[in-house]
Write a protein that holds these residues in place. Structure first.
Motif, PDB file in Angstrom:
ATOM      1  N   MET A  87      -4.982   5.615  -2.388  1.00  0.00           N
ATOM      2  CA  MET A  87      -4.075   4.594  -1.845  1.00  0.00           C
ATOM      3  C   MET A  87      -4.246   3.334  -2.692  1.00  0.00           C
ATOM      4  N   HIS A  88      -3.151   2.647  -2.944  1.00  0.00           N
ATOM      5  CA  HIS A  88      -3.275   1.452  -3.766  1.00  0.00           C
ATOM      6  C   HIS A  88      -2.185   0.441  -3.470  1.00  0.00           C
ATOM      7  N   SER A  89      -2.532  -0.813  -3.720  1.00  0.00           N
ATOM      8  CA  SER A  89      -1.601  -1.928  -3.593  1.00  0.00           C
ATOM      9  C   SER A  89      -1.839  -2.805  -4.808  1.00  0.00           C
ATOM     10  N   PHE A 111       0.826  -1.209   0.000  1.00  0.00           N
ATOM     11  CA  PHE A 111       0.000   0.000   0.000  1.00  0.00           C
ATOM     12  C   PHE A 111       0.864   1.264   0.000  1.00  0.00           C
ATOM     13  N   HIS A 112       0.533   2.172  -0.879  1.00  0.00           N
ATOM     14  CA  HIS A 112       1.232   3.457  -0.960  1.00  0.00           C
ATOM     15  C   HIS A 112       0.355   4.427  -1.743  1.00  0.00           C
ATOM     16  N   HIS A 113       0.801   5.680  -1.797  1.00  0.00           N
ATOM     17  CA  HIS A 113       0.153   6.655  -2.686  1.00  0.00           C
ATOM     18  C   HIS A 113       1.232   7.256  -3.573  1.00  0.00           C
ATOM     19  N   ASP A 114       0.814   7.995  -4.602  1.00  0.00           N
ATOM     20  CA  ASP A 114       1.788   8.592  -5.518  1.00  0.00           C
ATOM     21  C   ASP A 114       1.825  10.115  -5.353  1.00  0.00           C
ATOM     22  N   ALA A 115       1.343  10.612  -4.195  1.00  0.00           N
ATOM     23  CA  ALA A 115       1.196  12.062  -4.021  1.00  0.00           C
ATOM     24  C   ALA A 115       2.458  12.694  -3.433  1.00  0.00           C
TER      25      ALA A 115
HETATM   26 FE   LIG Z   1       1.701   3.772  -7.200  1.00  0.00          FE
END
Ligand SMILES: [Fe+2]
Length: 328
Positions: free
Chosen positions: A286-288, A151-155
């Motif tokens: 958020m995505h994994s 899980f992470h974000h790209d912001a």
């Molecule tokens: Fe990503």
């Protein structure tokens, strides 16, 4: 790519596609992430001759190959196209360099036109952001079986709308071969699901999960206290690796199933795309992502930015207009 100097060999083979506008620079480049980075090659962009002395030469574009994770036995790779200093310039709004990165990446990965020259998709994105879109900072992914990203974000903090600067507005990911399994939801929704899950554990449900997540009573108390405060919870989830919630959001299968049951899971097949909107750290997706199946899954992700500047190849510094966005 996994072989020594494999990236440079691949880029050398593509040199005719890049000339005369982009030229690979020689020499070794320091790697940013010692555990995962394999190789980085710098590129110079040669401004069009018609601009004469007014043309701005940019020589800090780069292409980097790296392992996707530091997990043992994960053969997943990625190749990223960007510019400047890693981390410091990742959130940069320099439109000229973003356009050059987009041009360079479109030659390395011509299949990225499936996003950037796809009228239906571009129309959707531009309707959402309320202005012309630039697709840039391409990343190519090869998710190997059982490999993927936690899980992470790209912001970036610089993407906050309050900052008054045009930031990265989101990411478009398109699956080209193989399949990937996704968990994707807004950071606010993830906060809600985490709170529900922690409350459920506090009521004595899933005791084996509690035993694995909380090494002692103090750790349990800290998490139970943290989920009571919306802002603190979102801030913690936005930290690298989801901070104190890393084990909870990533450990699965109970929390993974919890998210899937709430409608936050998807499997992407070739031709599918997913949009990850971004309004800064407190309001992002958020995505994994994991490989789904026993075939290496190839995909591209492209950052979405506002395409505003009319004469980006000139020497003048990029003038940044305040954001003008229509409501999505
Ligand atoms: Fe990503």
């Amino acid at each position: 790519m996994q072989e020594p100097r494999g990236l440079r060999a691949w880029l050398t083979g593509l040199a005719p596609e890049l000339a005369p506008d982009f030229v690979a620079r020689s020499g070794n480049v320091r790697l940013f992430d010692a555990d995962r980075d394999l190789e980085r090659v710098l590129f110079a962009s040669i401004p069009p001759a018609r601009l004469g002395k007014r043309g701005r030469k940019v020589d800090d574009l780069w292409v980097k190959s790296s392992w996707l994770s530091d997990a043992e036995n994960d053969g997943s790779l990625r190749v990223r196209v960007a510019f400047g200093r890693e981390r410091d310039d990742d959130a940069s709004g320099d439109l000229l360099r973003h356009r050059l990165v987009a041009d360079l990446a479109s030659r390395l990965f011509p299949e990225s036109a499936l996003v950037s020259a796809n009228p239906a998709l571009v129309q959707i994105v531009e309707r959402m952001i309320g202005e012309p879109a630039l697709f840039t900072q391409h990343i190519a992914y090869w998710n190997a079986p059982e490999g993927g990203a936690l899980f992470h974000h790209d912001a970036f903090a610089e993407d906050e709308e309050e900052s008054g600067r045009p930031g990265q507005l989101g990411v478009c990911y398109v699956q080209l071969s193989g399949r990937t399994a996704w968990l994707a939801l807004s950071i606010e929704d993830l906060a809600v699901r985490v709170r529900e899950f922690v409350e459920c554990l506090a009521e004595g449900e899933l005791p084996w999960v509690s035993a694995q997540l909380f090494p002692n009573e103090a750790a349990r108390k800290r998490i139970e206290a943290l989920v009571q405060y919306d802002d603190a919870l979102v801030r913690e989830l936005a930290r690298p690796g989801c901070g104190l919630f890393a084990a909870l959001v990533n450990r699965g299968p109970e929390f993974t199933a919890w998210l899937a049951d709430a409608g936050h899971a998807a499997v992407l097949s070739p031709g599918d795309a997913i949009l990850l909107p971004n309004h800064g750290l407190a309001r992002t997706a958020m995505h994994s992502v994991f490989c789904a199946g026993d075939e290496v899954a190839y995909a591209l992700s492209l950052a979405i930015r506002a395409d505003r500047e009319q004469t980006p190849f000139l020497v003048e510094e990029t003038k940044v207009a305040p954001p003008r966005r229509t409501k999505p």
